[in-house]
Write a protein that holds these residues in place. Sequence first.
Motif, PDB file in Angstrom:
ATOM      1  N   VAL A 187      37.052  25.877  40.216  1.00 58.15           N
ATOM      2  CA  VAL A 187      37.102  25.829  41.676  1.00 58.15           C
ATOM      3  C   VAL A 187      36.336  24.594  42.143  1.00 58.15           C
ATOM      4  CG1 VAL A 187      35.059  27.269  42.059  1.00 58.15           C
ATOM      5  CG2 VAL A 187      36.807  27.168  43.804  1.00 58.15           C
ATOM      6  N   THR A 188      36.778  24.018  43.251  1.00 58.04           N
ATOM      7  CA  THR A 188      36.055  22.925  43.887  1.00 58.04           C
ATOM      8  C   THR A 188      35.703  23.370  45.288  1.00 58.04           C
ATOM      9  OG1 THR A 188      37.245  21.242  42.631  1.00 58.04           O
ATOM     10  CG2 THR A 188      36.142  20.512  44.646  1.00 58.04           C
ATOM     11  N   ILE A 189      34.430  23.297  45.606  1.00 57.72           N
ATOM     12  CA  ILE A 189      33.933  23.700  46.923  1.00 57.72           C
ATOM     13  C   ILE A 189      33.695  22.442  47.745  1.00 57.72           C
ATOM     14  CG2 ILE A 189      32.113  24.911  48.160  1.00 57.72           C
ATOM     15  CD1 ILE A 189      31.684  26.508  45.524  1.00 57.72           C
ATOM     16  N   VAL A 190      34.329  22.398  48.892  1.00 58.90           N
ATOM     17  CA  VAL A 190      34.221  21.220  49.759  1.00 58.90           C
ATOM     18  C   VAL A 190      33.232  21.482  50.863  1.00 58.90           C
ATOM     19  CG1 VAL A 190      35.496  19.626  51.198  1.00 58.90           C
ATOM     20  CG2 VAL A 190      36.601  20.679  49.247  1.00 58.90           C
ATOM     21  N   CYS A 194      33.028  27.910  32.746  1.00 57.31           N
ATOM     22  CA  CYS A 194      33.852  27.683  33.921  1.00 57.31           C
ATOM     23  C   CYS A 194      33.468  26.345  34.532  1.00 57.31           C
ATOM     24  CB  CYS A 194      33.644  28.802  34.950  1.00 57.31           C
ATOM     25  SG  CYS A 194      31.958  28.875  35.607  1.00 57.31           S
ATOM     26  N   SER A 195      34.157  25.977  35.583  1.00 61.08           N
ATOM     27  CA  SER A 195      33.883  24.712  36.256  1.00 61.08           C
ATOM     28  C   SER A 195      33.842  24.961  37.760  1.00 61.08           C
ATOM     29  CB  SER A 195      34.985  23.703  35.920  1.00 61.08           C
ATOM     30  OG  SER A 195      34.848  22.548  36.708  1.00 61.08           O
ATOM     31  N   VAL A 196      32.660  24.818  38.342  1.00 62.58           N
ATOM     32  CA  VAL A 196      32.498  24.944  39.788  1.00 62.58           C
ATOM     33  C   VAL A 196      32.063  23.580  40.293  1.00 62.58           C
ATOM     34  CG1 VAL A 196      31.299  26.122  41.659  1.00 62.58           C
ATOM     35  CG2 VAL A 196      31.867  27.379  39.580  1.00 62.58           C
ATOM     36  N   GLY A 197      32.983  22.863  40.900  1.00 60.17           N
ATOM     37  CA  GLY A 197      32.702  21.532  41.425  1.00 60.17           C
ATOM     38  C   GLY A 197      32.225  21.626  42.866  1.00 60.17           C
ATOM     39  N   MET A 198      31.181  20.878  43.171  1.00 56.83           N
ATOM     40  CA  MET A 198      30.607  20.916  44.518  1.00 56.83           C
ATOM     41  C   MET A 198      30.499  19.494  45.063  1.00 56.83           C
ATOM     42  SD  MET A 198      27.597  23.572  43.528  1.00 56.83           S
ATOM     43  CE  MET A 198      27.444  22.944  41.863  1.00 56.83           C
ATOM     44  N   LYS A 199      31.103  19.261  46.191  1.00 58.96           N
ATOM     45  CA  LYS A 199      31.016  17.948  46.827  1.00 58.96           C
ATOM     46  C   LYS A 199      29.741  17.911  47.668  1.00 58.96           C
ATOM     47  CE  LYS A 199      35.863  16.876  46.664  1.00 58.96           C
ATOM     48  NZ  LYS A 199      37.020  16.369  47.387  1.00 58.96           N
ATOM     49  N   LEU A 208      29.084  17.377  41.912  1.00 56.30           N
ATOM     50  CA  LEU A 208      28.237  18.080  40.952  1.00 56.30           C
ATOM     51  C   LEU A 208      29.073  19.217  40.372  1.00 56.30           C
ATOM     52  CD1 LEU A 208      25.414  18.672  39.734  1.00 56.30           C
ATOM     53  CD2 LEU A 208      25.014  20.129  41.708  1.00 56.30           C
ATOM     54  N   VAL A 209      29.064  19.343  39.057  1.00 60.70           N
ATOM     55  CA  VAL A 209      29.821  20.406  38.397  1.00 60.70           C
ATOM     56  C   VAL A 209      28.832  21.337  37.700  1.00 60.70           C
ATOM     57  CG1 VAL A 209      31.579  20.969  36.684  1.00 60.70           C
ATOM     58  CG2 VAL A 209      31.805  18.900  38.072  1.00 60.70           C
ATOM     59  N   ALA A 210      28.981  22.624  37.939  1.00 67.38           N
ATOM     60  CA  ALA A 210      28.097  23.633  37.349  1.00 67.38           C
ATOM     61  C   ALA A 210      28.927  24.688  36.632  1.00 67.38           C
ATOM     62  CB  ALA A 210      27.254  24.277  38.439  1.00 67.38           C
ATOM     63  N   GLY A 211      28.264  25.502  35.816  1.00 67.92           N
ATOM     64  CA  GLY A 211      28.911  26.620  35.147  1.00 67.92           C
ATOM     65  C   GLY A 211      29.508  26.300  33.791  1.00 67.92           C
ATOM     66  N   ILE A 243      24.903  26.693  48.807  1.00 64.95           N
ATOM     67  CA  ILE A 243      24.436  26.936  47.442  1.00 64.95           C
ATOM     68  C   ILE A 243      24.693  28.381  47.025  1.00 64.95           C
ATOM     69  CG2 ILE A 243      22.387  27.009  45.953  1.00 64.95           C
ATOM     70  CD1 ILE A 243      23.464  24.169  46.587  1.00 64.95           C
ATOM     71  N   ARG A 244      24.483  29.330  47.933  1.00 62.72           N
ATOM     72  CA  ARG A 244      24.772  30.740  47.604  1.00 62.72           C
ATOM     73  C   ARG A 244      26.250  30.920  47.256  1.00 62.72           C
ATOM     74  NH1 ARG A 244      21.051  31.543  51.703  1.00 62.72           N
ATOM     75  NH2 ARG A 244      22.668  31.884  53.270  1.00 62.72           N
ATOM     76  N   GLY A 245      27.118  30.245  47.985  1.00 62.54           N
ATOM     77  CA  GLY A 245      28.550  30.313  47.684  1.00 62.54           C
ATOM     78  C   GLY A 245      28.857  29.761  46.297  1.00 62.54           C
ATOM     79  N   CYS A 246      28.175  28.678  45.946  1.00 65.46           N
ATOM     80  CA  CYS A 246      28.359  28.101  44.611  1.00 65.46           C
ATOM     81  C   CYS A 246      27.897  29.084  43.547  1.00 65.46           C
ATOM     82  CB  CYS A 246      27.579  26.796  44.501  1.00 65.46           C
ATOM     83  SG  CYS A 246      28.217  25.489  45.563  1.00 65.46           S
ATOM     84  N   GLN A 247      26.758  29.733  43.773  1.00 64.51           N
ATOM     85  CA  GLN A 247      26.244  30.717  42.814  1.00 64.51           C
ATOM     86  C   GLN A 247      27.225  31.872  42.635  1.00 64.51           C
ATOM     87  OE1 GLN A 247      22.512  31.370  44.835  1.00 64.51           O
ATOM     88  NE2 GLN A 247      21.392  30.201  43.296  1.00 64.51           N
ATOM     89  N   GLU A 248      27.848  32.292  43.722  1.00 67.96           N
ATOM     90  CA  GLU A 248      28.830  33.372  43.641  1.00 67.96           C
ATOM     91  C   GLU A 248      30.006  32.953  42.766  1.00 67.96           C
ATOM     92  OE1 GLU A 248      29.868  34.473  47.638  1.00 67.96           O
ATOM     93  OE2 GLU A 248      27.801  35.073  48.095  1.00 67.96           O
TER      94      GLU A 248
END
Length: 56
Positions: free
Chosen positions: A53-56, A9-14, A2-5, A35-40
Motif C-alpha cells: 500500500v502507498t499512503i499519500v 509487506c510494503s507500506v510506502g509513505m509519502k 519511506l517504506v516500512a514493514g 503515523i497511526r494509519g501507517c502503523q495500522e
Amino acid sequence: MLVAGLPECSVGMKVRQKVRGCLERGKEDNIPFYIRGCQEHIAIGKTKPGYHVTIV
C-alpha cells in the motif's frame, strides 16, 4: 518515500508531502494521525504476506 514493514509487506509513505502540508496548513494535516494509519497498515501487512500500500 519511506517504506516500512519489509520484508513481509510494503507500506510506502509519502512523508515529504505530509510534512509540507503540516508546515503550510498547520494542525489540519496531523502527522501523528498519519503515523497511526501507517502503523495500522503495517499490522495488516504482517498478517497478509505480499500486502502493498502507498499512503499519500
